[in-house]
Scaffold this motif. Structure first.
Motif, PDB file in Angstrom:
ATOM      1  N   ARG A  83       0.873  -1.163   0.000  1.00  0.00           N
ATOM      2  CA  ARG A  83       0.000   0.000   0.000  1.00  0.00           C
ATOM      3  C   ARG A  83       0.906   1.207   0.000  1.00  0.00           C
ATOM      4  O   ARG A  83       1.897   1.238   0.731  1.00  0.00           O
ATOM      5  CB  ARG A  83      -0.887  -0.005   1.250  1.00  0.00           C
ATOM      6  N   GLY A  84       0.610   2.184  -0.840  1.00  0.00           N
ATOM      7  CA  GLY A  84       1.455   3.362  -0.934  1.00  0.00           C
ATOM      8  C   GLY A  84       0.648   4.618  -1.200  1.00  0.00           C
ATOM      9  O   GLY A  84      -0.382   4.570  -1.882  1.00  0.00           O
ATOM     10  N   HIS A  85       1.144   5.715  -0.641  1.00  0.00           N
ATOM     11  CA  HIS A  85       0.500   7.022  -0.823  1.00  0.00           C
ATOM     12  C   HIS A  85       1.580   8.091  -0.841  1.00  0.00           C
ATOM     13  O   HIS A  85       2.553   7.997  -0.084  1.00  0.00           O
ATOM     14  CB  HIS A  85      -0.434   7.348   0.354  1.00  0.00           C
ATOM     15  N   PRO A  86       1.396   9.149  -1.651  1.00  0.00           N
ATOM     16  CA  PRO A  86       2.282  10.306  -1.487  1.00  0.00           C
ATOM     17  C   PRO A  86       2.145  10.828  -0.061  1.00  0.00           C
ATOM     18  O   PRO A  86       1.047  10.817   0.514  1.00  0.00           O
ATOM     19  CB  PRO A  86       1.730  11.322  -2.498  1.00  0.00           C
ATOM     20  N   ARG A  87       3.231  11.268   0.521  1.00  0.00           N
ATOM     21  CA  ARG A  87       3.206  11.729   1.921  1.00  0.00           C
ATOM     22  C   ARG A  87       2.130  12.790   2.129  1.00  0.00           C
ATOM     23  O   ARG A  87       1.438  12.784   3.143  1.00  0.00           O
ATOM     24  CB  ARG A  87       4.572  12.260   2.319  1.00  0.00           C
ATOM     25  N   ALA A  88       1.967  13.670   1.180  1.00  0.00           N
ATOM     26  CA  ALA A  88       0.996  14.758   1.312  1.00  0.00           C
ATOM     27  C   ALA A  88      -0.443  14.243   1.396  1.00  0.00           C
ATOM     28  O   ALA A  88      -1.318  14.949   1.902  1.00  0.00           O
ATOM     29  CB  ALA A  88       1.138  15.729   0.149  1.00  0.00           C
ATOM     30  N   GLU A  89      -0.701  13.034   0.901  1.00  0.00           N
ATOM     31  CA  GLU A  89      -2.054  12.473   0.915  1.00  0.00           C
ATOM     32  C   GLU A  89      -2.370  11.690   2.184  1.00  0.00           C
ATOM     33  O   GLU A  89      -3.518  11.294   2.394  1.00  0.00           O
ATOM     34  CB  GLU A  89      -2.260  11.535  -0.280  1.00  0.00           C
ATOM     35  N   ILE A  90      -1.384  11.435   3.025  1.00  0.00           N
ATOM     36  CA  ILE A  90      -1.625  10.624   4.224  1.00  0.00           C
ATOM     37  C   ILE A  90      -2.333  11.476   5.268  1.00  0.00           C
ATOM     38  O   ILE A  90      -1.754  12.389   5.853  1.00  0.00           O
ATOM     39  CB  ILE A  90      -0.313  10.067   4.809  1.00  0.00           C
TER      40      ILE A  90
END
Length: 151
Positions: A83-90
């Motif tokens: 599972r991965g997300h751009p840091r700004a989206e967390i």
């Protein structure tokens, strides 16, 4: 030797980034490492943490991953994240979901170990995963104590 290498990061939900980079910093299960052009070929298992990408122009971007694998070659890095997300989206809500899943995995590992009178390695891995998830949240300014702990 080239100044950049191709970097691709995908998760089951989507392709997160595909760009030429100068370096990629990875949270490996055996320790953090940095891949740069000319790196020896290897496959790395990832733990929860931040992947830092330094683009050819020097700009940095970060992605939170819950684990996965990275294939490193002299001219590329391909990362498949669980599972991965751009840091700004967390957000706290997304992080809470990730923590709840880590708690579920730990609970399942403990139950399996109790049922079969073995499996300390599975429990240790689940506890480490949970600890790495807590550290990831703390590092990016989120509260790991807000997650729902399964009964």
């Amino acid at each position: 030797m080239a100044d950049t290498m191709q970097f691709d990061l995908v998760s089951p939900e989507r392709s997160l980034i595909s760009v030429p980079v100068r370096e990629v910093r990875l949270p490996g299960t055996d320790g953090d490492l940095t891949a740069m052009p000319g790196h020896a070929p290897t496959i790395v298992t990832l733990r929860p943490g931040l992947v830092t990408v330094v683009a050819g122009d020097g700009n940095q971007s970060e992605f939170a991953v819950t684990g996965g694998f990275a294939e490193i070659a002299a001219d590329s890095v391909s990362l498949l994240a669980e599972r991965g997300h751009p840091r700004a989206e967390i957000t706290q809500e997304i992080f809470n979901e990730m923590m709840t899943e880590a708690h579920r995995q730990k609970k399942a590992a403990v139950e399996k170990a109790d049922k079969h009178s073995m499996g300390e390695d599975i429990v240790t891995a689940a506890v480490k995963l949970l600890g790495d998830m807590e550290a990831l949240g703390t590092h990016i300014g989120l509260d790991p104590n807000q997650a729902t702990i399964p009964d």
